[in-house]
Design an enzyme around this catalytic site. Structure first.
Site, PDB file in Angstrom:
ATOM      1  N   ASP A 183       4.353  -6.988  -7.354  1.00 56.80           N
ATOM      2  CA  ASP A 183       3.459  -7.373  -6.267  1.00 56.80           C
ATOM      3  C   ASP A 183       4.301  -7.988  -5.159  1.00 56.80           C
ATOM      4  O   ASP A 183       4.963  -9.006  -5.378  1.00 56.80           O
ATOM      5  CB  ASP A 183       2.465  -8.416  -6.831  1.00 56.80           C
ATOM      6  N   ASP A 206       0.626  -7.076  -0.977  1.00 56.75           N
ATOM      7  CA  ASP A 206      -0.470  -8.025  -0.784  1.00 56.75           C
ATOM      8  C   ASP A 206      -0.904  -8.109   0.685  1.00 56.75           C
ATOM      9  O   ASP A 206      -0.046  -8.229   1.574  1.00 56.75           O
ATOM     10  CB  ASP A 206       0.046  -9.393  -1.252  1.00 56.75           C
ATOM     11  N   GLU A 216      -2.639  -3.439  -0.391  1.00 64.49           N
ATOM     12  CA  GLU A 216      -3.939  -4.107  -0.489  1.00 64.49           C
ATOM     13  C   GLU A 216      -4.389  -4.346   0.945  1.00 64.49           C
ATOM     14  O   GLU A 216      -3.688  -5.010   1.719  1.00 64.49           O
ATOM     15  CB  GLU A 216      -3.814  -5.439  -1.226  1.00 64.49           C
ATOM     16  N   HIS A 222      -7.873  -9.167 -10.004  1.00 59.07           N
ATOM     17  CA  HIS A 222      -7.838 -10.612 -10.253  1.00 59.07           C
ATOM     18  C   HIS A 222      -8.586 -11.409  -9.192  1.00 59.07           C
ATOM     19  O   HIS A 222      -8.605 -12.632  -9.259  1.00 59.07           O
ATOM     20  CB  HIS A 222      -6.372 -11.056 -10.314  1.00 59.07           C
ATOM     21  N   ASP A 223      -9.139 -10.740  -8.206  1.00 55.75           N
ATOM     22  CA  ASP A 223      -9.855 -11.438  -7.136  1.00 55.75           C
ATOM     23  C   ASP A 223     -11.364 -11.214  -7.194  1.00 55.75           C
ATOM     24  O   ASP A 223     -12.077 -11.607  -6.270  1.00 55.75           O
ATOM     25  CB  ASP A 223      -9.366 -10.942  -5.761  1.00 55.75           C
TER      26      ASP A 223
END
Ligand code: NOJ
Ligand code: MG
Length: 639
Positions: free
Chosen positions: A184, A285, A354, A425-426
């Site tokens: 990431d 990210d 993302e 995870h969000d």
């Protein structure tokens, strides 16, 4: 090229809708307002000049809205081309990805925190499942203000998670199994503990001062009204440096200044360094936030209230975004030296962005093959129902997902490819959003698996999805760990703390430890965040033994995908589109064809008559004229 040149007040609403970013913005506005996109497809509405739209809407939008819109739209000079022809069979189009949240996956040393050795010890689980590529949420050195999304050293492993030797071993273990592994890359911002930031604070006029977005001024006056995603303003006054620092996230996550070529070079070097270690690519990210509009103008209040965050229009698709991504691809992701398409050796490491707020057309602008920017994006419009946000307590209707998937596919050319995901995870768990009734947990978990694994695109499974994980029964403020939830809880302006403001949408639902078995399983110590879900039958150990488990269904579907290229690269054709609660599509390639059917609701429904001849391959119900709640059926089409 966009045919009509630039847009102005005399242009029609239809012309704006024909512009890639214009279309995405209108679709997004309608989605936020809970209105149907059909609204714009009306002949009269399409002809409205934007100047008239401005006058009609000024009461809501205030002044300046149209000018901001024009600067956004007129920055984009091209439309992505919609090509036809064969699909390039890149490995990442055919792969099944699996996201590991390392902190909560497996703890090897009993400190209550997941680590790299824990992942190494559980690779069999992923291999059995048929995973082709792992994505690890951040494992780099970090003070963990945002669980690793605040990096203080991009070339070191977080002490609690292991060492560089461990990551080397993990990379080698993945490759030995024919699996790839990506990390990431969090480079919209660093941690405020990064050496660059420390140096910038010490000497804001020096070279590192230009690595960040620092502004002079007085501590009483914020440089603009931009909001942080973690509550409060996006600016913190640095007393020592006598500067404001921009942070779209927490104060400990200052934004990097991508307009500085030295920053872009640093990022490319970090990527190259990890490629040399054998990493197969990165998930990037909030990568669409890296280019901010010059002068950092005030955010429009209407946009701010609609999107929940003021200022977003000035950075979600900034003026240099495409240039910076193409440059990073060329300078960072292209492997130096000898290359061949194989784990650890791909000529071009995979680049997955993302991209919150990015719609279908802008997503295509970022990923179309001939543009050489990103390979895939994660956009989020499908994760909530129209007019809803993650914080709302509501039932998500799968018919919305169906409409989204049909709409999305209808807009793609052969040079486009999309990611398919329901969780990360969000976000809370999808099963809980759609139907929290335990009776339907298993069939619904399987239906979601079929939508994801047999749809056209690259599936990203989030850890726990394969065992039908659901939301947690958080009861107390002390149950939460996430900075976003905690800040939101304390935002209650002096009122009593009310956990209902975070319960539906808290990111912690997806961050509780993986349920390996009924004993501690995840750790022998005290887990960093508690388990609040203890249902029987939903651990890996139990599901492994149960032929009808969600886990075994995932395995079967992934195996089926591996066996048939039509299910990976084939075209998709949706049938009986208008039939509510019923979703069916055909995947086809080189004369091989499959029909997939999913019942989208908790009722038994009639199966329509299909004119083709089919041979059943699998079902989660019983073959017959009706489909049971959330039933999945897969058939081979014979003629
Ligand atoms: C998106 C990540 O997925 C999220 O977990 C994080 O908090 C923000 N970006 C900031 O890095
Ligand atoms: Mg540990």
């Amino acid at each position: 090229m966009i045919q009509d040149g630039s847009l102005d007040r005399t242009s029609s609403l239809g012309a704006m809708y024909d512009h890639p970013l214009g279309r995405d913005i209108i679709d997004k506005l309608l989605l936020q307002l809970g209105r149907s996109p059909k609204w714009v497809d009306n002949f009269v509405i399409r002809r409205l000049p934007l100047g008239v739209v401005e006058r009609l809407g000024r009461r809501f939008t205030g002044d300046g809205f149209m000018d901001t819109l024009f600067s956004l739209l007129n920055d984009v000079s091209e439309s992505p081309t919609r090509t036809s022809g064969p699909v390039t069979p890149h490995w990442w189009k055919q792969a099944v990805f699996y996201q590991v949240y390392p902190r909560s996956f497996a703890d090897s040393d009993g400190d209550g925190l997941g680590d790299l050795r824990g992942i190494i010890d559980h690779l069999d689980h992923l291999d059995d499942l048929g995973i082709d590529c792992l994505w690890l949420s951040p494992i780099f050195a970090s003070p963990n203000e945002d669980n690793g999304y605040d990096i203080s050293d991009y070339r070191a492993v977080m002490t609690e998670m292991g060492t560089l030797d461990d990551i080397d071993e993990l990379i080698a273990a993945c490759h030995a199994r024919g699996m790839r592994i990506i990390l990431d890359l969090v480079v919209n911002h660093t941690s405020d503990q990064h050496e660059w930031f420390k140096e910038a604070r010490r000497d804001p006029e020096g070279p590192y001062g230009k690595y960040y977005i620092l502004r002079e001024g007085s501590p009483e006056t914020l440089p603009n009204n931009w909001a942080s995603y973690f509550s409060g303003p996006a600016w913190t006054w640095l007393k020592d440096a006598q500067r404001w620092a921009l942070h779209l996230f927490a104060p400990g996550q200052p934004d990097l200044n991508w307009d500085n070529p030295a920053v872009r070079q640093e990022v490319a070097d970090i990527v190259g360094w990890w490629l040399q270690r054998g990493i197969d690519g990165f998930r990037l990210d909030v990568i669409n936030f890296i280019s901010k509009r010059e002068g950092l103008p005030e955010g429009n209040e209407f946009v701010g209230s609609l999107m929940e965050f003021a200022g977003v229009e000035h950075y979600f698709h900034g003026p240099n975004l495409h240039t910076y991504l193409a440059e990073l691809r060329r300078d960072g992701f292209q492997r130096q030296g000898e290359a061949k398409e194989a784990p650890g050796h791909d000529p071009m490491a995979v680049m997955i962005g993302e991209t919150p707020g990015i719609g279908i057309e802008t997503g295509r602008l970022l990923t179309a093959e001939d543009r050489h920017e990103l390979d895939l994006v994660f956009s989020f419009d499908h994760l909530e129902a129209p007019g809803k946000t993650r914080w709302d307590d509501y039932v998500y209707d799968l018919n919305h997902l169906k409409a989204y998937m049909i709409q999305q596919q209808s807009r793609l050319g052969s040079g486009d490819w999309v990611s398919i995901f329901w969780e990360n995870h969000d976000n809370p768990r999808m099963i809980s959003k759609v139907n929290p009734d335990p009776l339907y947990r298993t069939p619904l978990g399987k239906a979601l698996a079929a939508l994801q694994l047999l749809g056209r695109g690259t599936p990203f499974i989030y850890q726990g999805q394969e065992i039908g994980a659901i939301n947690q029964g958080f009861e107390d403020i002390s149950d939460f760990r996430d900075i976003e939830s905690i800040n939101r809880l304390s935002e209650n302006h002096g009122g009593p703390v009310n956990i209902d403001v975070v319960r539906p949408g808290s990111r912690d639902h997806a961050r509780t430890p993986m349920r390996w078995d009924d004993s501690p399983g995840f750790t022998t110590g005290e887990p960093w965040i508690g388990f609040h879900e203890h249902s029987t039958g939903y651990t890996v150990a139990e599901q492994r033994e149960d032929p009808d488990s969600v886990l075994n269904f995932y395995k079967s579907l992934i195996a089926l995908r591996r066996e048939h290229s039509a299910l990976r690269l084939g075209d998709v054709r949706f049938v009986f589109r208008d039939r509510r609660d019923y979703f069916a599509w055909v995947r086809e390639l080189d004369g091989e064809s499959f029909l997939i059917e999913v019942n989208l609701c908790a009722r038994t429904i009639n199966r329509p008559h299909h004119s083709t001849t089919q041979a059943p391959i699998l079902t989660t119900g019983e073959y017959g004229p009706r489909l049971s709640p959330y039933e999945v059926r897969v058939h081979r089409v014979l003629d």
